[in-house]
Motif scaffolding. Structure first.
Motif, PDB file in Angstrom:
ATOM      1  N   PRO A  38       0.821  -1.211   0.000  1.00  0.00           N
ATOM      2  CA  PRO A  38       0.000   0.000   0.000  1.00  0.00           C
ATOM      3  C   PRO A  38       0.854   1.261   0.000  1.00  0.00           C
ATOM      4  O   PRO A  38       0.342   2.356  -0.218  1.00  0.00           O
ATOM      5  CB  PRO A  38      -0.799  -0.129   1.303  1.00  0.00           C
ATOM      6  CG  PRO A  38       0.075  -0.951   2.202  1.00  0.00           C
ATOM      7  CD  PRO A  38       0.750  -1.931   1.291  1.00  0.00           C
ATOM      8  N   CYS A  80       0.588   6.593  -2.049  1.00  0.00           N
ATOM      9  CA  CYS A  80      -0.079   5.330  -2.340  1.00  0.00           C
ATOM     10  C   CYS A  80      -0.559   5.313  -3.789  1.00  0.00           C
ATOM     11  O   CYS A  80      -0.784   6.368  -4.393  1.00  0.00           O
ATOM     12  CB  CYS A  80      -1.292   5.139  -1.424  1.00  0.00           C
ATOM     13  SG  CYS A  80      -0.951   5.309   0.347  1.00  0.00           S
ATOM     14  N   ASP A  85      -5.624   2.154  -0.528  1.00  0.00           N
ATOM     15  CA  ASP A  85      -4.344   1.945   0.152  1.00  0.00           C
ATOM     16  C   ASP A  85      -4.150   2.935   1.298  1.00  0.00           C
ATOM     17  O   ASP A  85      -3.469   2.625   2.287  1.00  0.00           O
ATOM     18  CB  ASP A  85      -3.179   2.105  -0.838  1.00  0.00           C
ATOM     19  CG  ASP A  85      -3.102   0.963  -1.833  1.00  0.00           C
ATOM     20  OD1 ASP A  85      -3.659  -0.115  -1.550  1.00  0.00           O
ATOM     21  OD2 ASP A  85      -2.479   1.158  -2.901  1.00  0.00           O
TER      22      ASP A  85
END
Length: 225
Positions: A38, A80, A85
């Motif tokens: 992530p 991200c 994420d």
């Protein structure tokens, strides 16, 4: 009065350095397990002295309250790929035992009128000095690459116009913010296909000695705040 700014900011620089290593380490752990990370990349900075002084005047922060009232002297950004994420990263930070979360501000869901989106987390982080432990306030901003592109442009224009944008520029920025978030939404719609493609690409790619892990970190450093 802060007589020696270098001495005053030293613990903040140490906090930023340590946090960058730890957050980048989280990314490596996902990669080592062949999982989607992530975290795309991490940057960090200590606010320049001139910026600290300007903010003290603008926010009416007293010098004897500087350590308590200015939360972003030490700043980290986590970028991200996908909006989803962001919340995965936030949950990961909540679970960590080496920092204490003091405040969270979700500007992803609760977008600012300007169009700004990001997730802000204020933490208390302990650094070990020769004089003992010192707990430092730091701000972590978690955002997508599209959100970061817009915020970087808006920040530059803010300096140019002193915080007061002409109407046409303000309107264009708001439309650009909407377009950037639309891009994030479109990417989320095909997130599984993108992640599958990236996994295949990473699996089939031959190691390149020019792209060693130290060089990747140097590339991250070049994008620091």
């Amino acid at each position: 009065m802060v007589e020696n700014w270098q001495h005053f900011l030293l613990p903040y620089q140490q906090a930023v350095n340590e946090l960058k290593v730890k957050l980048r380490g989280m990314r490596k752990q996902f990669e080592d397990q062949a999982q989607h990370s992530p975290i795309e990349f991490v940057t960090g900075r200590v606010k320049p002295v001139d910026s600290i002084k300007e903010k003290m005047v603008r926010r009416h922060v007293q010098e004897d309250r500087l350590e308590q009232d200015m939360q972003d002297i030490a700043g980290l950004r986590i970028m991200c790929q996908f909006v989803e994420d962001i919340y995965v990263v936030v949950d990961l930070l909540r679970e960590r035992g080496d920092m204490t979360i003091l405040e969270e501000r979700d500007y992803v869901t609760n977008v600012k009128p300007s169009g700004y989106r990001s997730y802000h987390i204020v933490i208390e982080y302990p650094v070990q000095l020769t004089t003992g432990e010192k707990r430092i306030l730091a701000e972590i901003q978690v955002r997508t690459l599209a959100m970061n592109f817009w915020a970087t442009i808006e920040h530059s224009l803010n300096y140019k116009y002193g915080g007061t944008f002409p109407k046409d520029v303000k309107d264009r920025l708001q439309r650009a913010a909407t377009a950037a978030f639309k891009l994030d939404q479109e990417m989320s719609e095909i997130r599984e296909e993108i992640q599958e493609a990236q996994t295949i690409f990473s699996y089939n790619r031959q190691p390149d000695p020019k792209l060693t892990e130290p060089n990747r970190e140097e590339n991250d450093e070049s994008r620091d705040l």
